[in-house]
Structures are given as structure tokens and as C-alpha cells.
Design an enzyme around this catalytic site. Structure first.
Site, PDB file in Angstrom:
ATOM      1  CD  GLN A 141     -19.378  -9.604  13.585  1.00  0.00           C
ATOM      2  OE1 GLN A 141     -18.277  -9.075  13.669  1.00  0.00           O
ATOM      3  NE2 GLN A 141     -20.157  -9.759  14.646  1.00  0.00           N
TER       4      GLN A 141
ATOM      5  CE1 TYR B   6     -20.685  -6.356  29.026  1.00  0.00           C
ATOM      6  CE2 TYR B   6     -20.574  -8.686  29.615  1.00  0.00           C
ATOM      7  CZ  TYR B   6     -20.355  -7.353  29.927  1.00  0.00           C
ATOM      8  OH  TYR B   6     -19.819  -7.016  31.143  1.00  0.00           O
TER       9      TYR B   6
ATOM     10  CB  CYS C 226      -8.239   0.419   0.718  1.00  0.00           C
ATOM     11  SG  CYS C 226      -7.846  -0.243   2.350  1.00  0.00           S
TER      12      CYS C 226
ATOM     13  CB  CYS D 271      -4.368   5.859   5.700  1.00  0.00           C
ATOM     14  SG  CYS D 271      -4.536   4.088   5.943  1.00  0.00           S
TER      15      CYS D 271
ATOM     16  CB  CYS E 130      -0.917  -0.010   1.220  1.00  0.00           C
ATOM     17  SG  CYS E 130      -1.969   1.451   1.337  1.00  0.00           S
TER      18      CYS E 130
ATOM     19  CB  CYS F 216     -11.182  -6.995  20.692  1.00  0.00           C
ATOM     20  SG  CYS F 216     -11.708  -5.675  21.780  1.00  0.00           S
TER      21      CYS F 216
ATOM     22  CB  CYS G  45      -2.662  -1.545   7.789  1.00  0.00           C
ATOM     23  SG  CYS G  45      -4.045  -2.015   6.736  1.00  0.00           S
TER      24      CYS G  45
ATOM     25  CG  ASP H 221     -17.966 -10.345  21.925  1.00  0.00           C
ATOM     26  OD1 ASP H 221     -16.881  -9.820  22.218  1.00  0.00           O
ATOM     27  OD2 ASP H 221     -18.399 -10.404  20.757  1.00  0.00           O
TER      28      ASP H 221
END
Length: 625
Positions: free
Chosen positions: A455, A484, A328, A247, A241, A580, A250, A553
């Protein structure tokens, strides 16, 4: 399914509207990055059947314009006559563990605001400072000690006789240090040590010996900017990229995908080891993608005109300047193509965008373009987020968009009059076509309104949910509580495999969406309830309803302390934790371990390749079962 404002803190789902990116300030593309033999440097096998993507012509150049791998040169504004100062003594440094991560845009609405990154001893800094003179070397690490003592050639080697700092507390911004990188941190940055103090170096990789300029010194860590790589990792790759590192979307394109999966596995393992004190942990290798590119099914792009040219992209890291992301590499090709056509139409019709004078003359402006593509349905949904409904040439705009996007099933206008990090406002108007689009996960079908959460990586979502089902150990007669539940995707996934599933969610609109999805899929065994799990669980227990399995979650901040107490009082046979954030996950697991549970399985899942995010499914069982 409605995406509520409280949901919009999900950073990876809403990275376009956030002023900050997932919290690394590292800009690997500005660092020397030589090509590696055997390193992964291009994407193979696109899911749309097209030819493999090729690295952009400028992918091997840094933002300063020097070829990848070439040593950074001294400039009048950086470090004139930088000296090579080597540290004396020091001893062996400790590896103090790993941290958790930002939320990757995974879950449904109705979550607590994350309130910034969870902090611990090694939480890295977030701002860069100007670099100046001086060069210090870390003498730690037997594996690279000889390399770190060797004077560098070129301008950085100039200066007087070596001096030494007795401790890391003497290091000052502007000085340079040589660090051996021990692992990757929570934001994808390299983590090493100088005199036992953690050093965060953006763009550096595990095993590398790097020379870096100190930009910030704090009591518990040092932040430094990568200048030169003295010893390179064999897993260093060339980012395809051209705006990688600018940006902010990533953080790991400069690392081979195999290396990314290994790093995420170790991040999870180290966080659990650090907080639970357990050395033997059932951590499985991270589940990756066969094709770790082109996976995101939704883009939210900020608009800005610069010199008459319309840009559509993300805010540059640490600023409000829009970086046009163009083709992208992690967005689905259909999303990229649609975004480019929308941008062309807006440019041709001279539709005013955010920051232009149109707003001062009574015209409303377009702030954000939102494009969603159905991987299974192949439908396209377009939403323009504007300051109001008074867009010039509105009818011509709709007509031109329909002509440019034959796949589109609906075009909507969302009104967001406020200046806020939240992309969406409260009101959405359908300009043309259907109010919703169709999409599915496995055997489950969903209808998605413009603001509905879904998702971002459906392929990996199926794998994630299957890991949740396996950790729950369902055989058909269990009562499951999804504590949750949001819009109910996990609860609905488990419903066919359990006697009954109850979802708990604090946001009434999310509960209504979940109930509609359950009815639409004919899942009568699933019910959804408005309230807090820490209140409903004890009430149900008093009524004689005791769940066999609880699934949680939560947001990246982890489990509510009252909820943990309620779980330990309810004592389900199994507890499944989806997270996460490895750091808060590990801290919560310690509470559950102390409360009579054991860790049965740990499965990391790579929901967002090329980024530093990792999702984890942990299965826990009561010790007396």
C-alpha cells in the site's frame, strides 16, 4: 510478495511509467488562481517532525508567468479580438450525475487490465485543442445569472453586438462560454452545463462562474479550457507545488482539503443515486487525513537528461517529456531525499539514462529509479530499472549509493529491455544488501521484494481495512471469502476476527505470496486458492461450504458479471464491496439490490489526498436477514 506485470496497470502506484496521468488533462496551475482568505495554501505539521513546508516562490504564478488571479491575456495564437456572445433563452439544466474514478494504486497483483476509463454519459474528453476567437455565455443557474450576463472588462469584452446559439449543438471549438460549475467530475475537473449539455472545465471548482474556451465538442459533452474566473470559490487554495498541473500526479491541490473531502463524498453519493435510483443513502463523510501531505511511501521516477542536466520525475501530461518533481509534496520526505541523492550520484558518475547514445554503443541505460521507504521499519529500498546489466562503473555506482544512503538495506537492479509502459521486467538482481525490506500494517508484518506490491499510504490503509472489518460484521464464527485477494492483505486483516478466511486469486505467484505472509504472521485460519471466484464459489457451495461474508476488492472495471451471478446464487448474509471507481461500484450495487440485498453502509476513504481518487467501502446485507 511479488508484483506481477498484470498488477502494474495500477495507475497511482505506477504513474511514473504511464504515458497518461490519471485521466484529467486539466492543468490548474495554468489557470488564474487567486489567493483566498481562509483557504488552505500550505501543508501543516510534517510526520517526520520537520518544519511545515512553505509554498514555493513561484506557486502563485501560472505557467505563462502571470500572477495568480490575473485575467488571461489575449495572444496572437489564442483568441484575437475575442467577442462576448451571450446566449438567449435556454431554461433550466439538469444535473446528470457523476462518474467513477481511476484506480489509485491500492490493490494487489493479478487483476484484470482496466482498459481505460469506464465510460458513461458524462465521460470527459482527454485531449486539448488550440483556442481561438468567440465567447458564449451559459444563461443557466439562477444563483449566478446576473454575474454571467455582465460583460467582462479587457480584451475579451471587445466585439460586435451579442449573438446567441439556439442549442449547444451550434457551439464550435475556439468559441468561449461562461459556465456555472455545479460539481467536480471524476478527474477533478469542474462540471457545468451549456444548453443542457455537460461541460468539463479543468481547474474550475464547484460554485464558480468561469469563462472558458471550447477545445472539443462531442455529442454528449463539451470540453473547455479555463481562461478566467468571474466568481471564485471560497475553497480555492494556492497549490504549494511549482509543477502542479504539469506533472499530472495531483488534480486537486487548488482545492482546500476540506473541500476535497466534501467533493469526494458528493461524488460517491451522486454515483449511487444516479445508478441505483435511491435518494436516501447511508453515505458517511469521507475519512481524510490529519496531515494530507508527505504520505506516499514509494516513488517511481523516470530519468531524462536535458542540456546536460539529469531530471527525475513523471512524464508531463500528454507527452513523453520528463518533469522533474524534486521535493514532491505528497511523497514522504525520506523518499524525496533519497531520490535526490540517487540523482546526484547518477549525474556525478555520468551513468547513461534512457534516450542517451550509450544504448547505441553497447552500454545499457537506467530508465527508472524506484525508492520505497518503510514508515514503520524506517528501512529504505532502492531499485534501478535498466535496459540490461551492463551499466558503466557499476561497482562505483553501488559504492557511492551506499555512502549517500546509509538507511538503505538493499540495492537492486531490475532488467527491463523492452520499450513498454510497464516499469519492471521479469528479472531482478541484488547489487548489494538484503533482497527484501521489512514493513508492517497494524499487527501484520511483511517482507517486500523490489517488485512486491504494498500500500502506498499505510496510514489510510489501516483505516480502510478497519472499515472493511466493520462492514463485514464479524463476531468470530464466520466463514469469509475474499474473492479478489491478490497478495492477501485484506484476508489477513480479517483472519483474526473470523473462524476461517479463504482468499481467491487467479495469479499463482500472488497466491504463494499470500500463503507466505499468512505463515509468517501465524495465521492458520487463512488459506489462499488459485482460481476464479465465479468458478470456486459454486463448487464450494455444492460441497456444502457456504460463506457467511464475501469481500470483493476488484479492479476499477468492477465485478465480473459471472461473479455477480455466483454471489447471488451463493447468497451470503453480508457482501462487502471495496472500490476505487464510484461509477462501476454503483452499477454493480444495482445488480445486488435487484438480487435481494440492501445497502447498509457507505464509507468513502481518502487514500490519496490532493488527487481526484476516492476509495469506497460499501456494506450490503441480504434483505431477508
Amino acid at each position: 510478495m511479488t508484483d506481477h506485470p498484470r498488477k502494474q496497470h495500477r495507475r497511482h502506484d505506477n504513474q511514473a511509467q504511464q504515458r497518461q496521468r490519471p485521466e484529467s488533462k486539466a492543468r490548474p496551475s495554468t489557470q488564474p488562481q487567486a489567493r483566498q482568505s481562509g483557504a488552505v495554501s500550505s501543508r501543516q505539521g510534517r510526520p517526520d517532525g520537520g518544519a511545515p513546508r512553505q509554498a514555493r516562490p513561484n506557486a502563485s504564478m501560472s505557467r505563462q508567468g502571470r500572477p495568480a488571479g490575473e485575467r488571461a491575456k489575449t495572444t496572437p495564437h489564442s483568441r484575437p479580438e475575442a467577442r462576448d456572445i451571450r446566449a438567449q433563452g435556454g431554461g433550466r439544466d439538469r444535473d446528470n450525475g457523476a462518474n467513477g474514478k481511476d484506480r489509485a494504486g491500492h490493490r494487489a497483483p493479478g487483476r484484470r487490465s482496466d482498459g481505460g476509463r469506464t465510460s458513461d454519459r458524462e465521460s470527459g474528453p482527454r485531449s486539448a485543442s488550440p483556442r481561438a476567437a468567440g465567447d458564449l455565455s451559459d444563461q443557466r443557474g439562477s444563483g449566478h445569472r446576473a454575474a454571467s450576463r455582465r460583460p467582462a472588462s479587457g480584451p475579451s469584452a471587445r466585439g460586435g453586438a451579442p449573438n446567441a446559439h439556439a442549442s449547444a449543438e451550434e457551439v464550435r471549438p475556439g468559441e468561449r462560454i461562461v459556465v456555472t460549475i455545479k460539481r467536480l467530475g471524476i478527474n477533478g475537473e469542474g462540471v457545468g452545463y451549456y444548453r443542457r449539455k455537460a461541460v468539463f472545465v479543468g481547474g474550475a471548482l464547484t460554485g464558480e462562474v468561469v469563462r472558458a474556451s471550447v477545445s472539443e465538442v462531442r455529442p454528449t459533452y463539451i470540453k473547455a479550457e479555463l481562461d478566467e474566473i468571474e466568481k471564485r470559490s471560497s475553497q480555492r487554495a494556492e497549490p504549494p507545488c511549482p509543477v502542479y498541473g504539469t506533472c499530472g500526479g495531483c488534480q486537486l491541490q487548488h482545492l482546500s482539503y476540506e473541500g476535497q473531502l466534501e467533493a469526494k463524498t458528493e461524488l460517491v453519493r451522486e454515483a449511487l443515486r444516479r445508478y441505483t435510483g435511491l435518494d436516501e443513502l447511508p453515505v458517511r463523510p469521507t475519512l481524510g487525513m490529519a496531515q494530507p501531505w508527505d504520505y506516499r511511501n514509494k516513488a517511481q521516477l523516470q530519468l531524462e537528461r536535458q542540456g546536460g542536466t539529469l531530471l527525475a520525475g513523471l512524464y508531463e501530461t500528454g507527452s513523453h517529456a520528463v518533469v522533474d518533481i524534486g521535493d514532491c509534496p505528497i511523497q514522504h520526505p525520506q523518499v524525496n531525499a533519497a531520490a535526490a541523492r540517487i540523482k546526484d550520484v547518477l549525474q556525478q558518475l555520468r551513468i547513461p539514462v534512457q534516450g542517451e547514445r550509450g544504448a547505441r554503443t553497447g552500454q545499457d541505460v537506467v530508465k527508472t529509479v524506484v525508492v520505497r521507504h518503510g514508515l514503520r521499519s524506517d528501512e529504505l529500498q532502492v531499485t534501478l530499472v535498466a535496459s540490461g546489466e551492463r551499466l558503466p562503473q557499476r561497482e562505483a555506482l553501488v559504492r557511492r549509493l551506499r555512502e549517500a544512503l546509509p538507511q538503505a538495506v538493499g540495492i537492486a537492479l531490475n532488467v527491463q529491455p523492452r520499450s513498454t509502459p510497464l516499469v519492471f521486467g521479469e528479472r531482478t538482481v541484488t547489487l548489494w544488501g538484503a533482497e527484501t525490506m521489512r514493513e508492517s500494517l497494524g499487527e501484520l508484518s511483511f517482507t517486500l521484494s523490489p517488485r512486491a506490491f504494498f500500500q502506498l499510504n499505510p496510514q489510510q490503509t489501516v483505516r480502510l481495512y478497519e472499515e472493511v472489518r466493520a462492514a463485514a460484521g464479524l463476531i468470530g464464527h464466520e466463514l469469509v471469502v475474499d474473492a479478489y485477494s491478490g497478495t492477501g492483505t485484506i484476508a489477513l486483516w480479517l483472519a483474526p476476527h473470523a473462524r476461517e478466511v479463504r482468499g481467491i486469486e487467479t495469479i499463482p505467484e500472488a497466491v504463494r505470496d499470500a500463503q507466505a505472509a499468512a505463515a509468517g504472521n501465524g495465521l492458520t485460519s487463512a488459506s489462499f486458492h488459485v482460481g476464479a471466484a465465479e468458478e470456486l464459489l459454486p463448487r464450494w457451495t455444492r460441497e456444502g461450504v457456504r460463506p457467511d461474508v464475501i469481500v470483493a476488492d476488484p479492479p476499477r472495471t468492477g465485478l465480473d458479471a459471472r461473479f455477480l451471478e455466483a454471489v447471488l446464487q451463493t447468497r451470503p448474509r453480508r457482501f462487502v464491496y471495496v472500490s476505487c471507481n464510484p461509477s462501476t461500484l454503483a452499477k454493480d450495487c444495482k445488480e445486488l439490490l435487484d438480487g435481494g440485498y440492501r445497502i447498509a453502509s457507505v464509507q468513502p476513504v481518502d487514500m490519496f489526498p490532493q488527487t481526484s481518487h476516492v476509495e469506497v467501502v460499501i456494506g450490503m446485507q441480504r434483505k431477508d436477514t
